[in-house]
Structures are given as structure tokens and as C-alpha cells.
Design an enzyme around this catalytic site. Sequence first.
Site, PDB file in Angstrom:
ATOM      1  N   ASP A 294      61.958  43.795  39.744  1.00 40.26           N
ATOM      2  CA  ASP A 294      61.734  42.857  40.844  1.00 40.26           C
ATOM      3  C   ASP A 294      62.363  43.460  42.091  1.00 40.26           C
ATOM      4  O   ASP A 294      62.386  44.679  42.239  1.00 40.26           O
ATOM      5  CB  ASP A 294      62.286  41.488  40.463  1.00 40.26           C
ATOM      6  N   HIS A 295      62.879  42.640  42.967  1.00 37.67           N
ATOM      7  CA  HIS A 295      63.464  43.175  44.200  1.00 37.67           C
ATOM      8  C   HIS A 295      64.484  44.266  43.894  1.00 37.67           C
ATOM      9  O   HIS A 295      65.166  44.209  42.886  1.00 37.67           O
ATOM     10  CB  HIS A 295      64.204  42.070  44.955  1.00 37.67           C
TER      11      HIS A 295
ATOM     12  N   CYS B 186      61.472  35.182  35.717  1.00 35.59           N
ATOM     13  CA  CYS B 186      62.165  35.997  36.722  1.00 35.59           C
ATOM     14  C   CYS B 186      63.672  35.875  36.521  1.00 35.59           C
ATOM     15  O   CYS B 186      64.263  34.835  36.824  1.00 35.59           O
ATOM     16  CB  CYS B 186      61.754  35.560  38.120  1.00 35.59           C
TER      17      CYS B 186
ATOM     18  N   HIS C 263      56.015  31.097  38.617  1.00 38.19           N
ATOM     19  CA  HIS C 263      57.267  31.783  38.967  1.00 38.19           C
ATOM     20  C   HIS C 263      58.341  30.719  39.204  1.00 38.19           C
ATOM     21  O   HIS C 263      58.080  29.719  39.866  1.00 38.19           O
ATOM     22  CB  HIS C 263      57.063  32.614  40.235  1.00 38.19           C
TER      23      HIS C 263
ATOM     24  N   HIS D  33      59.705  39.430  35.288  1.00 37.76           N
ATOM     25  CA  HIS D  33      60.321  40.006  36.489  1.00 37.76           C
ATOM     26  C   HIS D  33      61.748  40.318  36.095  1.00 37.76           C
ATOM     27  O   HIS D  33      62.500  39.399  35.745  1.00 37.76           O
ATOM     28  CB  HIS D  33      60.358  38.982  37.632  1.00 37.76           C
TER      29      HIS D  33
ATOM     30  N   TYR E  11      61.473  45.330  48.686  1.00 35.67           N
ATOM     31  CA  TYR E  11      60.342  46.050  48.106  1.00 35.67           C
ATOM     32  C   TYR E  11      60.239  47.516  48.507  1.00 35.67           C
ATOM     33  O   TYR E  11      59.174  48.020  48.837  1.00 35.67           O
ATOM     34  CB  TYR E  11      59.038  45.291  48.383  1.00 35.67           C
TER      35      TYR E  11
END
Length: 351
Positions: A316-317, A244, A206, A271, A330
Site C-alpha cells: 500500500d502507501h 487494508c 476498503h 493491502h 505512491y
Amino acid sequence: MEMVFRWFGEGNDHIPLSHIKQIPGVKGVVWALHDVEPGEKWPIEKILEVKKQAEQFDLNIDVVESVNVHEAIKLGTNSRDMYIANYKETIKNLAKVGVKVICYNFMPVFDWIRTDLFKELEDGSTAMFYEKAKLENMNPSDLVEEFLKTKEFTLPGWEPERLDRLFDLFESYKSVTEEKLWENLKYFLEEIIPVAEEHDIKMAIHPDDPPWSIFGLPRIITRKENIKKLLKLVDSPSNGLTFCTGSLGANSLNNLPEMIREFGNKIHFAHIRNVRRMENGDFIETSHRTQDGSIDMFEIVKAYHDIGFTGYARPDHGRHIWGEKCRPGYGLYDRALGIMYLWGIWDSLQR
Ligand code: CS2
Ligand code: MN
């Protein structure tokens, strides 16, 4: 594109698997044993427990995020061989139950960094925020204290074990230059990649979040040239990426669609999320929609479509919306909306 959703485990995540199952097109959960400390071997019984839970909802456990790398490995100290040996055992145990991808990162001391976990956006929702000037004037221990105080949940990658030793760790990293960190990463990969390859596991690093040095600590997985260098450290299909967009996208110099086309089949895990960058270097995580942030999400998804991406992807977030009480980034709602946006783009490209 195989859509998956991060899940922190029974009793540790407020979202039940039955809800994840209802998000259209989600095939599996992205999981980890959050109660096993970094450096320890993941016991097969505990792994099987998660598999059993997920299978009840017909969700796969193909992707693990993450198997954290012990600081000794990043620092290159003598005890690293012991932790690397444990890491190999974990890889083997995960392979036994059919895991395909292991996400990990090589960020010293901290995982992702923000200055505000619940910053209010214009629409009244909240999201994670990075204020450049504030961080530059901050003492690392203030940041940790602030997070430990406000959080109701543990934060991924912020293991108490690691944070308790904060001052010692900073001392130890004084002698670790970027070059040294590269050497330590190479040493680690030369050890684990052959094991991963043999067991048909794809390792997916990542990127650093944000993709620049913080508190004077070295950070190396930050931009195209460095990722190229990483892939060359050990040339193997098992030495790949978690790409990501939110992490790399905090730096406007990173041309993300171009990178996706270039790294192609070395991207094992995508991501996908948006961030809004501000001129002063701050950024905030926004909804996945292109118009809401600085990253052209359409171009990102199109790049994946063009390369015929068949790997795993997850939103992702997300923001915290509709009053949801959740672990920072999350929540269920905004990530589910994100998935539907990604599918919308993907399905129209398929036509
Ligand atoms: C973060 C990280 O980008 C993210 O999803 O939440 O915590 C990430 O899971 C780790 O850096 C992976 O090792
Ligand atoms: Mn990410």
C-alpha cells in the site's frame, strides 16, 4: 498471492508501466478511470484503452481501485437509484474485459485523511502523517485547502466534484447516523451484489481510514464486528473485502492476523503496509518492515500463507525516498522495496 501494483494511468502517473514490469513478481496493475466522475458510467472504450496499454507489458488489469460510490448513495437520497444503475453498468463493462475484483469504499465525503502528506521521518525520507490533536481542532475546509495547495497530483478519492460541495455535503450528513449509513450500504449492496455475482466480479470494500469517525461524520467499516456485520448484509462470495492493514492497523485494538484468519476467502484484495502508532493517537506510515512500525508484518503475511491465500495483494502507501517526486504515498521506490520484503517472508514460508 497474486502481486499487483497501483498505477494511476498514462499521463497521470509518473511511473511508466515499463518500470512496474521490472518489479519482481508483479502480475498486474491496480487501476481506475480517474477522469470519470463518481456516479458516472465507465465507458467501455476507455476501459479497453487501459487494457491495451497494460497488455503491451504483459500486465493484467484484474483489479480496479476504485469505482467510487456517489454521495447520493451514501446519503440515501432520491437520486441514488440512478447512480446505482450506472454502477451496475460499470460492473458489467468491467466484467466484459475480464476484471475480477472491484475495490470501493463507503466513507462519507472524504477518502483517507492525514494532516501532513510529507512529514519527515528520522532517516530524512517523508511519509503521510496523522496528528490526532491537529485534526480534532481543524475545520474540514482548512484541511482541503491545505491539500489542494500542496499537491502537484490529484489525490485518489478526493474528487474536486465532491470537495466543491463540501459545505452542502456536511449539511446533508447531519441527519445520517451510523445506523442510517448501514441501511444505505445494505440498500446499495442488495442492488449491486447480484449483478456482480452474475458477472463473476468480487466486490471488495476498503476499510475506513483512519478507522474512526472524523469531523463528526459516520464511519462504519472500522473493526471486526462491523466487518462481520457487513458480510452478513448480503451473503455472497461477491460481497467481500479489501483488507487494508494500514487502515485497520491505525487502531491497536484491531487484531489483524486474527481477522485475516476469520475472514479468509472473503478477502479478495490485500493491502499490506505498516504504520507506526504513537501513544497520543498520532500515526505515521512507515516502511513495510516489521521493525519499522507497530504492525507485525510477518504475522500478517503468515496468516495469509496459513489460509492459503490466492487473492490479489499490493503494497500500500510507501514513504517518499531517494528524492522521488511523487503523489503522496505512491512513489515507486518504497513500494517496490515493500514488495520485495513481502516476497521475502512469503517465499521463506513456502519453503
Ligand atoms: C487509499 C484509498 O488505502 C488506500 O490505498 O489510497 O484511497 C483507497 O484507494 C480507497 O479508499 C479505495 O476505495
Ligand atoms: Mn489501503
